[in-house]
Motif scaffolding. Structure first.
Motif, PDB file in Angstrom:
ATOM      1  N   GLU A   2       0.832  -1.209   0.000  1.00 49.33           N
ATOM      2  CA  GLU A   2       0.000   0.000   0.000  1.00 49.33           C
ATOM      3  C   GLU A   2       0.865   1.257   0.000  1.00 49.33           C
ATOM      4  N   ARG A   3       1.933   1.234   0.774  1.00 44.75           N
ATOM      5  CA  ARG A   3       2.821   2.397   0.840  1.00 44.75           C
ATOM      6  C   ARG A   3       3.476   2.640  -0.520  1.00 44.75           C
ATOM      7  N   LEU A   4       3.926   1.561  -1.169  1.00 44.66           N
ATOM      8  CA  LEU A   4       4.529   1.678  -2.493  1.00 44.66           C
ATOM      9  C   LEU A   4       3.542   2.301  -3.473  1.00 44.66           C
ATOM     10  N   CYS A   5       2.300   1.859  -3.435  1.00 42.19           N
ATOM     11  CA  CYS A   5       1.281   2.392  -4.347  1.00 42.19           C
ATOM     12  C   CYS A   5       1.004   3.868  -4.059  1.00 42.19           C
ATOM     13  N   ALA A   6       0.962   4.211  -2.776  1.00 39.60           N
ATOM     14  CA  ALA A   6       0.691   5.610  -2.405  1.00 39.60           C
ATOM     15  C   ALA A   6       1.844   6.518  -2.826  1.00 39.60           C
ATOM     16  N   GLU A   7       3.073   6.047  -2.660  1.00 36.69           N
ATOM     17  CA  GLU A   7       4.230   6.884  -2.987  1.00 36.69           C
ATOM     18  C   GLU A   7       4.472   6.998  -4.489  1.00 36.69           C
ATOM     19  N   THR A   8       4.121   5.959  -5.241  1.00 36.52           N
ATOM     20  CA  THR A   8       4.439   5.953  -6.675  1.00 36.52           C
ATOM     21  C   THR A   8       3.220   6.108  -7.562  1.00 36.52           C
ATOM     22  N   ASN A   9       2.037   6.028  -6.975  1.00 30.18           N
ATOM     23  CA  ASN A   9       0.778   6.102  -7.730  1.00 30.18           C
ATOM     24  C   ASN A   9       0.754   5.058  -8.861  1.00 30.18           C
ATOM     25  N   TYR A  30      -3.516  -8.935  -3.713  1.00 30.59           N
ATOM     26  CA  TYR A  30      -3.636  -7.511  -3.417  1.00 30.59           C
ATOM     27  C   TYR A  30      -3.719  -6.763  -4.741  1.00 30.59           C
ATOM     28  N   SER A  32      -3.928  -2.740  -6.088  1.00 33.36           N
ATOM     29  CA  SER A  32      -3.809  -1.352  -5.641  1.00 33.36           C
ATOM     30  C   SER A  32      -5.121  -0.609  -5.908  1.00 33.36           C
TER      31      SER A  32
END
Length: 136
Positions: A2-9, A30, A32
């Motif tokens: 989730e953090r990776l998706c939030a940081e990189t969109n 999972y 995104s």
């Protein structure tokens, strides 16, 4: 994830299955939020496709186990049969050895003059110690 998706969109899809799990209980995935928002149907298709692949692998594994079990049963039966045959051969060998001993004693008695040809039995009884004469 989730953090990776939030940081990189980014669009992210992760799926896995615990190989030691024998059912769908080991399945995880999972997607995104961006992937679900932009391609919900395709993301659902990816989950279903991976689930079908895992189910096929589980089924194949079960078939392999069943086949190995059948081969083991056949080999066990073959082993039992071989053991029985070996036991019968051993019994036959003991019987032949007993007959040889009796014939050897008869031959020694013939050589020493204790017996004559007329005293030799028609058949050898290996169950008793002494052969019996069967004159007719």
């Amino acid at each position: 994830a989730e953090r990776l998706c939030a940081e990189t969109n980014c669009w992210l899809f992760v799926a896995g299955h615990n190989r030691s799990a024998a059912s769908s209980s080991g399945f995880f995935h999972y997607e995104s939020p961006a992937l679900l928002e932009d391609a919900f149907n395709q993301a659902t298709g990816l989950v279903n496709q991976f689930g079908n692949t895992v189910n096929g692998l589980i089924t194949h594994r079960k078939e392999e186990v069943m086949e190995l079990n059948m081969r083991y049963q056949e080999m066990s039966q073959d082993k039992e049969q071989a053991v029985k045959q070996a036991r019968l051969a051993q019994e036959e060998l003991v019987k032949m050895s007993d007959e040889k001993d009796i014939l050897s004693r008869l031959l020694n008695k013939l050589k020493s003059g204790e017996l004559t040809v007329d005293d030799i039995p028609q058949s050898i009884d290996t169950n008793g110690d002494q052969p019996t004469s069967q004159s007719q």
